[in-house]
Design an enzyme around this catalytic site. Structure first.
Site, short mmCIF file in Angstrom:
data_model
loop_
_atom_site.label_atom_id
_atom_site.label_comp_id
_atom_site.label_asym_id
_atom_site.label_seq_id
_atom_site.Cartn_x
_atom_site.Cartn_y
_atom_site.Cartn_z
N CYS A 16 0.87 -1.18 0.00
CA CYS A 16 0.00 0.00 0.00
C CYS A 16 0.90 1.23 0.00
O CYS A 16 2.01 1.16 -0.54
CB CYS A 16 -0.98 -0.02 1.17
SG CYS A 16 -0.22 0.16 2.80
N ARG A 22 -3.42 -0.71 5.32
CA ARG A 22 -4.00 -1.71 4.43
C ARG A 22 -3.11 -2.92 4.19
O ARG A 22 -3.57 -4.06 4.32
CB ARG A 22 -4.35 -1.05 3.08
CG ARG A 22 -5.47 -0.03 3.16
CD ARG A 22 -5.58 0.80 1.89
NE ARG A 22 -4.46 1.74 1.75
CZ ARG A 22 -4.31 2.55 0.72
NH1 ARG A 22 -5.19 2.53 -0.28
NH2 ARG A 22 -3.28 3.39 0.67
N ASP A 118 -10.59 -11.28 -8.70
CA ASP A 118 -11.44 -11.56 -9.85
C ASP A 118 -10.86 -12.69 -10.70
O ASP A 118 -11.60 -13.54 -11.22
CB ASP A 118 -11.62 -10.30 -10.71
CG ASP A 118 -12.61 -9.32 -10.11
OD1 ASP A 118 -13.28 -9.68 -9.12
OD2 ASP A 118 -12.69 -8.19 -10.62
#
Length: 201
Positions: A16, A22, A118
């Site tokens: 990050c 994060r 994804d």
């Protein structure tokens, strides 16, 4: 040789900006969710607050989930760190571009976390993973090959918002998005790692 080991023991690197919110959240959660794989899981920042501890709200949430928050010190992304990573997962697509400029030759191994999730959703169409070779390089190769077959979503749906200095609500938004993405990644990687482990034992 432990599962996932290679001569260089290359692992997963989360990136990050400051390496205090994060990416350490993703690092410590993936360590918790994918234990005993033999794959190192670390993190770094493109503008790291070097040597800093995990940010307080991030650390608190990790503790609530039972993740280990000890022995952490923020560090900057370097060519050496990228050379030691088989897979680099960034919190935004902008981070991906920044990291690729540090080590252009690593571009094939660098993904925004949301984009990688994804691609993991399409893992049913990947070639079978060989149990006789380390599984992580094979997963990365299949994900890289699938890039052109999965329609990319808008960055708004992929990027993890930076919660540093922001409200508790923004922290929760960032953590929830990381959890959603990691859930997909763990489902795909856990199945592969478990299959490889079962075959080797």
């Amino acid at each position: 040789m432990m599962l996932g080991d290679s001569p260089q023991n290359r692992g997963i690197l989360f990136v990050c900006t400051g390496n205090i919110c994060r990416s350490p959240y993703a690092e410590r959660r993936l360590r918790q969710l994918l234990p005993d794989t033999g794959v190192p899981i670390t993190s770094a920042g493109t503008g790291a607050v070097v040597h800093s501890d995990i940010e307080s709200q991030t650390s608190e949430q990790l503790r609530r989930l039972g993740a280990d928050v000890t022995d952490f010190a923020a560090r900057a992304v370097t060519p050496q760190l990228l050379d030691g990573a088989e897979l680099v997962l960034t919190m935004t697509r902008t981070h991906r571009g920044e990291v690729a400029r540090v080590r252009p030759a690593a571009m094939r191994r660098i993904f925004a976390l949301g984009d990688f999730a994804d691609l993991c959703r399409s893992s049913a169409t990947w070639r079978p993973i060989s149990p006789t070779r380390p599984w992580l390089p094979q997963v990365v190769a299949e994900a890289a090959a699938a890039r052109g077959t999965v329609a990319p979503r808008d960055a708004f749906d992929i990027d993890v918002v930076d919660p540093y200095g922001q409200s508790a609500r923004t922290h929760t938004e960032a953590f929830d998005r990381i959890e959603d993405f990691l859930g997909v990644v763990v489902a795909a990687m856990g199945a592969v790692a478990g299959s490889s482990r079962a075959t080797r034992t």
